[in-house]
Design a protein around this motif. Structure first.
Motif, PDB file in Angstrom:
ATOM      1  N   GLN A  65       0.978  -1.280  -0.053  1.00 28.24           N
ATOM      2  CA  GLN A  65      -0.188   0.106  -0.077  1.00 28.24           C
ATOM      3  C   GLN A  65       0.710   1.156   0.095  1.00 28.24           C
ATOM      4  OE1 GLN A  65      -3.346   0.540  -0.354  1.00 28.24           O
ATOM      5  NE2 GLN A  65      -3.298  -1.742  -0.695  1.00 28.24           N
ATOM      6  N   GLU A  66       1.871   1.049   0.424  1.00 32.23           N
ATOM      7  CA  GLU A  66       3.004   2.279   0.487  1.00 32.23           C
ATOM      8  C   GLU A  66       3.219   2.917  -0.591  1.00 32.23           C
ATOM      9  OE1 GLU A  66       3.368   0.107   4.291  1.00 32.23           O
ATOM     10  OE2 GLU A  66       3.421  -0.275   2.332  1.00 32.23           O
ATOM     11  N   VAL A  67       3.023   1.861  -1.972  1.00 30.95           N
ATOM     12  CA  VAL A  67       3.347   2.550  -3.146  1.00 30.95           C
ATOM     13  C   VAL A  67       2.367   3.749  -3.590  1.00 30.95           C
ATOM     14  CG1 VAL A  67       3.013   1.877  -5.588  1.00 30.95           C
ATOM     15  CG2 VAL A  67       4.147   0.387  -4.095  1.00 30.95           C
ATOM     16  N   TYR A  68       1.094   3.560  -2.961  1.00 35.58           N
ATOM     17  CA  TYR A  68      -0.026   4.678  -3.463  1.00 35.58           C
ATOM     18  C   TYR A  68       0.278   5.960  -2.530  1.00 35.58           C
ATOM     19  CZ  TYR A  68      -1.276   0.512  -5.756  1.00 35.58           C
ATOM     20  OH  TYR A  68      -1.448  -0.526  -6.531  1.00 35.58           O
ATOM     21  N   CYS A  69       1.349   5.999  -1.602  1.00 32.44           N
ATOM     22  CA  CYS A  69       1.342   7.108  -0.786  1.00 32.44           C
ATOM     23  C   CYS A  69       1.756   8.416  -1.809  1.00 32.44           C
ATOM     24  CB  CYS A  69       2.440   7.089   0.196  1.00 32.44           C
ATOM     25  SG  CYS A  69       2.945   8.469   1.237  1.00 32.44           S
ATOM     26  N   ARG A  70       0.815   9.394  -1.325  1.00 35.92           N
ATOM     27  CA  ARG A  70       0.989  10.797  -2.105  1.00 35.92           C
ATOM     28  C   ARG A  70       2.139  11.680  -1.755  1.00 35.92           C
ATOM     29  NH1 ARG A  70      -3.347  11.214  -5.580  1.00 35.92           N
ATOM     30  NH2 ARG A  70      -5.258   9.859  -5.276  1.00 35.92           N
ATOM     31  N   ASP A  71       2.607  11.423  -0.497  1.00 36.77           N
ATOM     32  CA  ASP A  71       3.545  12.449  -0.004  1.00 36.77           C
ATOM     33  C   ASP A  71       5.000  11.761  -0.788  1.00 36.77           C
ATOM     34  OD1 ASP A  71       1.928  13.615   1.755  1.00 36.77           O
ATOM     35  OD2 ASP A  71       2.162  12.215   3.178  1.00 36.77           O
ATOM     36  N   PRO A  72       5.865  12.854  -0.760  1.00 40.60           N
ATOM     37  CA  PRO A  72       7.053  12.457  -1.272  1.00 40.60           C
ATOM     38  C   PRO A  72       7.855  11.522  -0.231  1.00 40.60           C
ATOM     39  CG  PRO A  72       6.757  14.600  -1.273  1.00 40.60           C
ATOM     40  CD  PRO A  72       5.813  14.312  -0.492  1.00 40.60           C
ATOM     41  N   LEU A  73       8.532  10.528  -0.959  1.00 45.57           N
ATOM     42  CA  LEU A  73       8.976   9.261  -0.270  1.00 45.57           C
ATOM     43  C   LEU A  73      10.068   9.714   0.696  1.00 45.57           C
ATOM     44  CD1 LEU A  73       8.388   6.269  -2.461  1.00 45.57           C
ATOM     45  CD2 LEU A  73       7.067   6.729  -0.472  1.00 45.57           C
ATOM     46  N   TYR A  74      10.904  10.893   0.160  1.00 47.27           N
ATOM     47  CA  TYR A  74      12.136  11.025   0.837  1.00 47.27           C
ATOM     48  C   TYR A  74      11.809  11.766   2.318  1.00 47.27           C
ATOM     49  CZ  TYR A  74      11.680  16.216   0.017  1.00 47.27           C
ATOM     50  OH  TYR A  74      11.314  17.514   0.008  1.00 47.27           O
ATOM     51  N   ILE A  75      10.578  12.084   2.747  1.00 46.06           N
ATOM     52  CA  ILE A  75       9.957  12.601   4.035  1.00 46.06           C
ATOM     53  C   ILE A  75       9.218  11.475   4.345  1.00 46.06           C
ATOM     54  CG2 ILE A  75       9.920  14.772   2.952  1.00 46.06           C
ATOM     55  CD1 ILE A  75       6.812  14.769   3.141  1.00 46.06           C
ATOM     56  N   ARG A  76       8.994  10.382   3.979  1.00 46.38           N
ATOM     57  CA  ARG A  76       8.573   9.196   4.474  1.00 46.38           C
ATOM     58  C   ARG A  76       9.441   8.009   4.377  1.00 46.38           C
ATOM     59  NH1 ARG A  76       2.874  10.017   4.717  1.00 46.38           N
ATOM     60  NH2 ARG A  76       2.670   8.062   6.004  1.00 46.38           N
ATOM     61  N   PRO A  77      10.671   7.833   5.022  1.00 43.87           N
ATOM     62  CA  PRO A  77      11.748   6.745   4.948  1.00 43.87           C
ATOM     63  C   PRO A  77      11.081   5.517   5.392  1.00 43.87           C
ATOM     64  CG  PRO A  77      12.137   8.237   6.751  1.00 43.87           C
ATOM     65  CD  PRO A  77      11.189   8.871   6.057  1.00 43.87           C
ATOM     66  N   THR A  78      10.117   5.380   6.158  1.00 43.99           N
ATOM     67  CA  THR A  78       9.587   3.864   6.501  1.00 43.99           C
ATOM     68  C   THR A  78       8.739   3.178   5.398  1.00 43.99           C
ATOM     69  OG1 THR A  78       9.482   4.679   8.890  1.00 43.99           O
ATOM     70  CG2 THR A  78       8.215   2.611   8.104  1.00 43.99           C
ATOM     71  N   GLU A  79       8.068   4.234   4.606  1.00 46.83           N
ATOM     72  CA  GLU A  79       7.356   3.838   3.679  1.00 46.83           C
ATOM     73  C   GLU A  79       8.412   3.345   2.543  1.00 46.83           C
ATOM     74  OE1 GLU A  79       6.493   5.949   5.625  1.00 46.83           O
ATOM     75  OE2 GLU A  79       4.197   5.863   6.103  1.00 46.83           O
ATOM     76  N   ALA A  80       9.336   4.258   2.250  1.00 44.31           N
ATOM     77  CA  ALA A  80      10.163   4.221   1.288  1.00 44.31           C
ATOM     78  C   ALA A  80      11.097   2.773   1.556  1.00 44.31           C
ATOM     79  CB  ALA A  80      11.104   4.962   1.059  1.00 44.31           C
ATOM     80  N   GLY A  81      11.569   2.565   2.689  1.00 40.62           N
ATOM     81  CA  GLY A  81      11.967   1.186   3.008  1.00 40.62           C
ATOM     82  C   GLY A  81      11.124   0.022   2.577  1.00 40.62           C
ATOM     83  N   LYS A  82       9.896  -0.018   2.982  1.00 41.72           N
ATOM     84  CA  LYS A  82       8.997  -0.955   2.697  1.00 41.72           C
ATOM     85  C   LYS A  82       8.940  -1.295   1.280  1.00 41.72           C
ATOM     86  CE  LYS A  82       6.544  -0.972   6.836  1.00 41.72           C
ATOM     87  NZ  LYS A  82       4.774  -0.729   7.418  1.00 41.72           N
ATOM     88  N   ILE A  83       8.872  -0.370   0.422  1.00 46.04           N
ATOM     89  CA  ILE A  83       8.665  -0.393  -0.944  1.00 46.04           C
ATOM     90  C   ILE A  83      10.024  -0.838  -1.636  1.00 46.04           C
ATOM     91  CG2 ILE A  83       8.494   0.885  -3.152  1.00 46.04           C
ATOM     92  CD1 ILE A  83       6.417   2.980  -1.520  1.00 46.04           C
ATOM     93  N   CYS A  84      11.083  -0.335  -1.187  1.00 38.89           N
ATOM     94  CA  CYS A  84      12.189  -1.018  -1.962  1.00 38.89           C
ATOM     95  C   CYS A  84      12.700  -2.391  -1.197  1.00 38.89           C
ATOM     96  CB  CYS A  84      13.711  -0.110  -1.425  1.00 38.89           C
ATOM     97  SG  CYS A  84      13.639   1.414  -2.179  1.00 38.89           S
ATOM     98  N   ARG A  85      12.030  -2.756  -0.147  1.00 39.06           N
ATOM     99  CA  ARG A  85      12.323  -4.258   0.073  1.00 39.06           C
ATOM    100  C   ARG A  85      11.494  -5.010  -0.699  1.00 39.06           C
ATOM    101  NH1 ARG A  85      10.189  -8.214   3.571  1.00 39.06           N
ATOM    102  NH2 ARG A  85      11.704  -9.267   4.397  1.00 39.06           N
TER     103      ARG A  85
END
Length: 950
Positions: free
Chosen positions: A824-844
């Motif tokens: 679900q983090e892929v659909y986050c509308r905020d920039p991922l560089y300010i949401r490091p946790t969500e970015a980590g899950k997407i990259c994993r």
């Protein structure tokens, strides 16, 4: 050197009694006696004036003693200026084959109108036994047919008052037998005595079985003796009548069906020898000058030459009159053919005059009994047509006359041999021929060889047409006479325009054309030849054949093939077809699985496209096919990076030992040149300027910066020519579905490029393409979908909300295609560089899913140099987070220096947020190297049950 004697043939080998249409007269035939001499016809008088410069007054006939040489010795001291009288009178009209007044054409007629009969009603008389068919609607004018004179009337001058006495026959046989037995012929007098003895004895064949048997049983011996006599004659001078007497002797024997030139290898060798000995004599002027330097005894050289040539022509005519089959014409033509195409004027003149008289004679005596075999008809027609364009007027006129009679022979032959079922086709052909002859009088073939092609092509079959074309192409190599090249060019154009559908040897024709281009001196003729190629290549049935042949030549093309490619012309539909087929040659090379070496056709086709673009004759087709051309060339550039010509699979034998490919010539340089010329010829000047200004061509040539060059060109097209850009993007959909790695990366370079509406449009197209993939094709498209994940994921961070939203939507389509469930983090509308946790899950998620399938880290690192800050920032963030999921084998081999070097360059970026993220990414990469992420473990039971999450 004299020829070795071969085994004798049978008695029947020396005669073609069974094959001639006229039965041989047997012993004691009273009808053969008492014939008078025939008055000269109008055509004979004309020929006499052409071949003789003096009038001869006949002398009283004298009885000759052929056992002694007294009669020759008496005449040897005569006036040299009247040597013809001395020779002919000495022989006597009874024992000599031709009378003193006879000339080259013994079968000429006063009724020779110089026209050809095209009336089917008259031709029907030829084909006895065939069903009668009326053609009342043909309405062909009544053109008088060439008269068919009887053999008896034509050769009254060959008849004698009666047979020789038995004592004379025995003396002649004994003298000949001595020579056959080995008695050497010493001196001119003995040679002439032997030859005239043979001639005299031959006259008794119709009356005496003993004579007939003796001559037929010694044919092979006679052939070898004549061979020796001719070889002993000097080739560069004419001081003796021996050569002339050989021709007369052969003619005498041939008249009585004893053939010394047909039927065995020895006889064919004799035919070749006597032809060469006559044709290759020096010009008459040279012979006359030679006589002044070296006196030739009692003979006047000019007079002796004319008599000798006359005897040679008469001999050839007797061959076809006594055995008027096309097979014999084929043999005669075979021996005259090299001299008809001789570069020496005097040789060509003699051969043409001889051939014309043979054709004239045969046209009046042609035997039409099947089988009618003339295997070299097309070749003969072409040779005569080329001679009609000869720079020597007398040669051209003789050739035109000979062509006249050849047409008559062809008409009669084709009428007899045509299939009954194709009678309507014959009628159409005759009508077409009639129409041509109404426009062009047959006598005006002189200087207009293309008229010959127009008339004859309607009757020639496919094989004969190919002979015609091949011989015409040989005429293109005539360097000495420009007129011959011009005639060949005109013939070639006429044939291809009128009969191209019947050609069967187009590859061979193309091969000869390409080989001849370099030696055609006249620009007009060269353009005619190129126009011929244009006609062939514009016909769909020949396009691929011609292209395949033209592409099998060394590159870069020489200036002649370059001229051919640049000056190809055709109508608009054909130009598009030609360019499309050439493009497909290149595209097919891109579709095959990756091979060790690049196909030579790929490089040759690229070079050909460049030359076509430079010529600009197909500009309308270039505009129509611009998207396909541009994308194919860009892919060829991608394939060619880093290759040299040693990496190309060059066909063996393509380059000669003298030819060496320059080290500066590479597949890449051809592809770059073709792409540049395409942009310029389609008026994409602004795009070209942008590429030049930003060193885009250099970027395209470098492996590490190729996609940047692609992006620069795509950006230029989107900015300056939106319509073309849209067409290109439509074209990319099939590439993304079916292309290989090079297709995929090149297409991606366009799909990820600067304006928002176009970018959204391109991603929409891509999503639609993925949805349209059939189930059976999914396996082949999977890798391309995997490669699109990184650009879509990164552009989900675009500052333009529409682009980011469309990226997420298409990313969902790709995940559905791969049967993945996105976090679900892929659909986050905020920039991922300010949401490091969500970015980590997407990259994993993507790191694990793509492991072993694509190099996701390398792809992401490429976007770290994107011009858009949000994309660069997201790319650097993902590089750091994805580093822990790197393949351990790759990590141990490559290390991380290549990643760290690129990241360190960005530490000096003016954007603070980017510098911070770069520092974090560097730390994560270094940590991944020191402390690699452990492989995920899976419960053995879940493996067994196949319950792994997808």
């Amino acid at each position: 050197m004299p020829l070795p004697r071969r085994g004798r043939g049978s008695r029947l080998a020396g005669s073609r009694v069974a094959s001639t249409s006229l039965p041989r007269a047997r012993a004691r035939s009273p009808r053969r006696a008492g014939r008078g001499t025939q008055l000269l016809s109008h055509a004979q008088r004309l020929t006499r004036r052409r071949h003789s410069s003096e009038q001869v007054t006949p002398e009283p006939e004298q009885q000759a003693d052929f056992r002694s040489e007294k009669w020759l010795q008496e005449r040897a001291g005569g006036d040299a200026r009247d040597s013809r009288q001395a020779l002919l009178a000495g022989m006597g009209s009874r024992h000599r084959f031709f009378s003193q007044e006879e000339v080259v054409i013994p079968c000429a007629s006063d009724n020779d109108s110089g026209s050809v009969d095209l009336q089917l009603s008259n031709l029907d008389d030829i084909k006895k036994g065939e069903s009668s068919i009326e053609f009342t609607d043909l309405d062909i004018p009544d053109i008088p047919e060439l008269p068919l004179e009887s053999l008896t009337d034509n050769f009254r001058h060959l008849a004698y008052e009666g047979p020789l006495s038995e004592a004379s026959v025995q003396r002649l046989i004994q003298s000949i037998q001595e020579v056959i037995g080995g008695h050497p012929l010493k001196g001119e007098l003995e040679k002439l005595t032997f030859l005239q003895s043979l001639s005299s004895l031959s006259q008794n064949i119709p009356y005496d079985e003993t004579t007939d048997t003796f001559i037929l049983s010694h044919i092979e011996d006679i052939v070898h003796i004549l061979n020796d006599l001719v070889q002993e004659e000097p080739l560069r001078s004419l001081f003796s009548p021996v050569r002339q007497e050989v021709f007369v002797t052969i003619a005498n024997l041939s008249y009585h069906n004893v053939h010394l030139l047909f039927g065995s290898e020895d006889r064919a060798d004799l035919f070749q020898l006597i032809t060469r000995s006559m044709i290759t004599l020096p010009p008459l002027k040279t012979l006359t000058q030679l006589q002044e330097i070296t006196p030739s005894g009692p003979y006047d050289t000019e007079c002796l030459y004319r008599q000798t040539f006359q005897a040679f022509c008469e001999m050839l005519q007797i061959l076809v009159v006594k055995d008027p089959h096309l097979e014999n014409l084929d043999t005669i033509f075979q021996h005259l053919d090299p001299w008809l195409q001789s570069p020496k004027d005097h040789e060509r003149k003699r051969a043409t005059a001889s051939m014309a008289q043979v054709l004239k004679c045969l046209s009046k005596h042609l035997c039409l009994k099947p089988p009618l075999r003339f295997q070299r008809l097309g070749h003969l027609v072409a040779v005569m047509a080329l001679l009609c364009g000869d720079p020597l007027q007398v040669v051209a006129e003789e050739a035109a006359e000979g062509t006249h009679y050849l047409l008559h022979i062809t008409l009669r032959m084709k009428y007899v041999t045509h299939d009954k079922k194709n009678h309507q086709n014959l009628r159409k052909a005759l009508k077409k021929c009639r129409d041509f002859l109404e426009l062009y009088n047959i006598k005006r073939f002189y200087r207009y060889p293309f008229k010959i092609a127009q008339v004859f092509e309607v009757f020639l079959n496919s094989e004969e047409l190919c002979q015609f074309v091949m011989t015409t192409l040989d005429g293109l190599k005539n360097l000495r006479h420009p007129y011959t090249q011009q005639a060949a060019g005109e013939l070639l154009m006429t044939l291809v325009k009128n009969a191209e559908s019947r050609f069967e040897k187009v590859p061979e024709i193309m091969g000869i054309i390409c080989a001849r281009l370099s030696i055609i001196s006249q620009p007009r003729v060269r353009q005619q030849v190129i126009s011929t190629v244009s006609l062939f290549i514009s016909r769909p049935k020949y396009t691929d054949i011609v292209l395949s042949h033209l592409l099998c030549h060394p590159i870069p093309y020489d200036r002649y093939l370059t001229e051919l490619w640049r000056t190809l012309e055709a109508e608009l539909p054909s130009t598009t077809w030609i360019l499309w087929r050439l493009l497909r040659k290149l595209q097919k090379c891109h579709m095959v699985p990756t091979q060790e070496k690049m196909a030579y056709v790929a490089v040759a086709a690229t070079c050909a496209l460049y030359e076509v673009f430079m010529g600009n004759r197909l500009r309308a087709a270039m505009l129509r096919l611009f998207p396909q051309l541009l994308m194919t060339l860009l892919i060829q550039i991608h394939h060619s990076i880093g290759l040299t010509m040693s990496d190309v699979n060059i066909p063996s034998g393509l380059y000669t030992t003298e030819q060496e490919v320059s080290t500066e010539v590479t597949p890449l340089c051809f592809a770059i040149q073709a792409t540049k010329s395409l942009l310029l010829r389609t008026l994409c000047w602004q795009e070209f300027h942008i590429m030049e200004k930003n060193k885009g061509w250099t970027l395209l040539e470098e492996k590490d910066h190729h996609l940047q060059g692609i992006s620069l060109l795509a950006n230029a097209l989107l900015e300056r020519n939106q319509l073309l850009a849209h067409k290109v993007m439509y074209l990319l959909v099939p590439f993304l579905n079916r292309g290989n790695d090079k297709h995929k990366l090149t297409s991606a370079g366009f799909f990820v490029e600067v304006r928002p509406d176009v970018h959204c449009f391109s991603m929409t197209l891509f999503g639609a393409a993925i949805k349209s993939v059939k189930h059976t094709d999914k396996k082949g498209v999977e890798n391309q979908v995997l490669d699109s994940l990184v650009p879509l994921l990164l552009y989900s961070q675009d500052e333009n909300d529409a682009i980011a939203e469309e990226s997420r939507r298409v990313l969902t389509i790709c995940a559905h295609f791969l049967k993945w469930k996105l976090p679900q983090e892929v659909y986050c509308r905020d920039p991922l560089y300010i949401r490091p946790t969500e970015a980590g899950k997407i990259c994993r998620f993507f790191g694990i899913k793509c492991r072993g399938k694509i190099n996701i880290l390398a792809q992401t690192l490429m976007y770290s140099k994107n011009t858009k800050l949000p994309i660069r920032r997201a790319a650097v963030l993902f590089v750091g987070l994805l580093s822990k999921y790197m393949d351990q084998n790759e990590l141990s081999i490559k290390g991380t220096d290549w990643i760290q070097n690129d990241l360190r360059e960005m530490l000096h970026d003016p954007e603070p947020s980017l510098r911070i993220i770069v520092s974090q990414a560097l730390f994560r990469v270094q940590k991944a190297m020191a402390e690699p992420e452990p492989e995920p473990s899976v419960c053995w039971l879940r493996k067994l049950m196949g319950c792994l999450p997808t």
